[in-house]
Structures are given as structure tokens and as C-alpha cells.
Design a protein around this motif. Structure first.
Motif, short mmCIF file in Angstrom:
data_model
loop_
_atom_site.label_atom_id
_atom_site.label_comp_id
_atom_site.label_asym_id
_atom_site.label_seq_id
_atom_site.Cartn_x
_atom_site.Cartn_y
_atom_site.Cartn_z
N ILE A 9 0.85 -1.20 0.00
CA ILE A 9 0.00 0.00 0.00
C ILE A 9 0.88 1.24 0.00
CG2 ILE A 9 -1.74 1.28 1.32
CD1 ILE A 9 -2.81 -1.47 2.23
N SER A 10 0.49 2.20 -0.83
CA SER A 10 1.20 3.46 -0.97
C SER A 10 1.21 4.21 0.37
CB SER A 10 0.52 4.30 -2.06
OG SER A 10 1.18 5.50 -2.26
N LYS A 11 2.37 4.73 0.76
CA LYS A 11 2.52 5.46 2.01
C LYS A 11 1.51 6.62 2.07
CE LYS A 11 5.93 7.78 4.88
NZ LYS A 11 7.32 8.23 4.98
N GLY A 12 0.86 6.76 3.21
CA GLY A 12 -0.11 7.83 3.40
C GLY A 12 -1.53 7.43 3.04
N SER A 13 -1.71 6.21 2.51
CA SER A 13 -3.05 5.74 2.15
C SER A 13 -3.73 5.12 3.37
CB SER A 13 -2.96 4.68 1.04
OG SER A 13 -2.45 5.24 -0.13
N ASP A 14 -5.05 5.15 3.39
CA ASP A 14 -5.83 4.50 4.44
C ASP A 14 -5.82 3.00 4.17
OD1 ASP A 14 -8.03 3.26 5.83
OD2 ASP A 14 -8.86 5.25 6.18
N GLU A 15 -5.07 2.25 4.94
CA GLU A 15 -4.87 0.82 4.68
C GLU A 15 -6.17 0.04 4.68
OE1 GLU A 15 -1.85 -0.92 7.15
OE2 GLU A 15 -0.33 0.51 6.48
N GLN A 16 -7.07 0.30 5.63
CA GLN A 16 -8.33 -0.44 5.69
C GLN A 16 -9.16 -0.19 4.44
OE1 GLN A 16 -10.09 0.72 9.45
NE2 GLN A 16 -9.31 -1.13 10.45
N ASP A 17 -9.22 1.06 3.99
CA ASP A 17 -9.99 1.37 2.78
C ASP A 17 -9.41 0.69 1.55
OD1 ASP A 17 -11.83 2.90 4.16
OD2 ASP A 17 -10.96 4.84 3.53
N ILE A 18 -8.08 0.67 1.44
CA ILE A 18 -7.43 0.05 0.29
C ILE A 18 -7.68 -1.46 0.30
CG2 ILE A 18 -5.25 -0.38 -0.91
CD1 ILE A 18 -6.21 2.56 -0.98
N VAL A 19 -7.53 -2.10 1.45
CA VAL A 19 -7.77 -3.55 1.54
C VAL A 19 -9.21 -3.86 1.17
CG1 VAL A 19 -7.89 -5.53 3.11
CG2 VAL A 19 -5.92 -3.98 3.20
N ARG A 20 -10.15 -3.10 1.69
CA ARG A 20 -11.58 -3.33 1.41
C ARG A 20 -11.88 -3.13 -0.09
NH1 ARG A 20 -13.52 -0.95 5.50
NH2 ARG A 20 -13.31 1.16 4.69
N ALA A 21 -11.41 -2.03 -0.65
CA ALA A 21 -11.69 -1.73 -2.06
C ALA A 21 -11.01 -2.76 -2.98
CB ALA A 21 -11.23 -0.32 -2.40
N ALA A 22 -9.76 -3.10 -2.71
CA ALA A 22 -9.05 -4.08 -3.54
C ALA A 22 -9.72 -5.44 -3.46
CB ALA A 22 -7.58 -4.16 -3.12
N THR A 23 -10.18 -5.82 -2.27
CA THR A 23 -10.87 -7.10 -2.11
C THR A 23 -12.13 -7.13 -2.97
OG1 THR A 23 -10.01 -7.45 0.12
CG2 THR A 23 -12.04 -8.61 -0.46
N GLU A 24 -12.91 -6.07 -2.96
CA GLU A 24 -14.12 -6.01 -3.78
C GLU A 24 -13.79 -6.16 -5.26
OE1 GLU A 24 -16.17 -2.36 -2.87
OE2 GLU A 24 -16.47 -2.94 -0.77
N LEU A 25 -12.74 -5.49 -5.71
CA LEU A 25 -12.37 -5.54 -7.12
C LEU A 25 -11.84 -6.92 -7.54
CD1 LEU A 25 -10.73 -2.03 -7.16
CD2 LEU A 25 -12.69 -2.71 -8.59
N VAL A 26 -11.07 -7.55 -6.67
CA VAL A 26 -10.50 -8.87 -6.99
C VAL A 26 -11.56 -9.96 -6.85
CG1 VAL A 26 -8.82 -10.60 -6.22
CG2 VAL A 26 -8.13 -8.20 -6.47
#
Length: 143
Positions: A9-26
Motif C-alpha cells: 500500500i502506498s505510504k499515506g493511504s488509508d490501509e483499511q480502505d485500500i484492503v476493502r476496495a481491492a478485495t471487492e475488485l478482486v
């Protein structure tokens, strides 16, 4: 379900939001994680080159609004798109936003789901374009 350890995850990103969004897409079966989990990639296929180009134009306009660009390749009616953030390196909210935007734009432009052999535009199997130029291509041996 993806976990934090699956993603870079890119530094400064909200990790929980990225994990949730990436999971939905995958999990919808279309997007795949890039090597190292730094981004998302997937193939798109349309009926015609014109539809493909219209899709790419829509994506390009949103890229301008978001100030974020893809790594992509296009061959006739196919486009392969990869979203990743280069600075700071990793997956960011811009990547997941643009992946969702691509899904929506693809639906608007009549996406057709590619066969497994057609999913790579670079370095993968060559898929003949058929009659894209008004004639059928034949092999030198007549095949």
C-alpha cells in the motif's frame, strides 16, 4: 478476502480502505493483483475497435480529472490496464477508484468478456484480429 499482507500500500493511504476496495475488485473475478500486490490489472474486450477507443477516451478523461494515469496496452478490440501508484510506490485510493471507474465505463461501452487465451496484449499468445480490416487473414500455407 485479501489481507494487508497481500498488498503493498502506498505510504499515506488509508490501509483499511485500500484492503476493502481491492478485495471487492478482486473478488468480482475481473481484477487481479500485480506482482508484489502494488497494483491491480485486468483485460477488457469490446466488439469493435471504435467501442474500445471510446472506452479508452472515457478512462483518459477521468485520468485527467484524477491526475492519475494507467499503464495500458491496446490491440484492436482489447485493452489491458494496470493501476499502480509510482510515488509513493504501492496501491492507493486513486488506483482502486480508477479500477472501479474502468468497470463502469466498460459496462457503458458494451464490454465482452475475453477468452482466457485473449487476456494478455503483451508477451502472451497472439490472437488473430479476424476481419478487422475488411478481409480474413490467412496463413502462408493456406490455413
Amino acid at each position: 478476502m485479501l489481507g494487508r499482507s497481500d498488498l503493498a500500500i502506498s505510504k499515506g493511504s488509508d490501509e483499511q480502505d485500500i484492503v476493502r476496495a481491492a478485495t471487492e475488485l478482486v473478488d468480482n473475478g475481473k481484477w487481479h493483483l500485480t506482482e508484489g500486490g502494488v497494483g491491480l490489472e485486468r483485460p477488457f474486450k469490446f466488439k469493435t475497435f471504435k467501442a474500445t477507443w471510446a472506452f479508452m477516451n472515457d478512462v483518459a478523461e477521468e485520468c485527467q480529472r484524477q491526475k492519475h494515469h494507467p499503464e495500458w496496452a491496446n490491440v484492436y478490440s482489447r485493452t489491458e490496464i494496470r493501476w499502480t501508484t509510482h510515488s509513493p510506490k504501492g496501491m492507493s485510493a486513486k488506483d482502486t477508484h480508477m479500477a472501479r471507474f474502468c468497470d463502469e465505463a466498460a459496462q457503458r461501452h458494451g464490454e465482452q468478456y475475453p477468452k482466457q487465451a485473449e487476456t494478455k496484449t503483451e508477451g502472451g499468445p497472439v490472437v488473430e484480429a479476424g476481419d478487422c480490416c475488411g478481409h480474413t487473414h490467412t496463413k502462408p500455407d493456406g490455413g
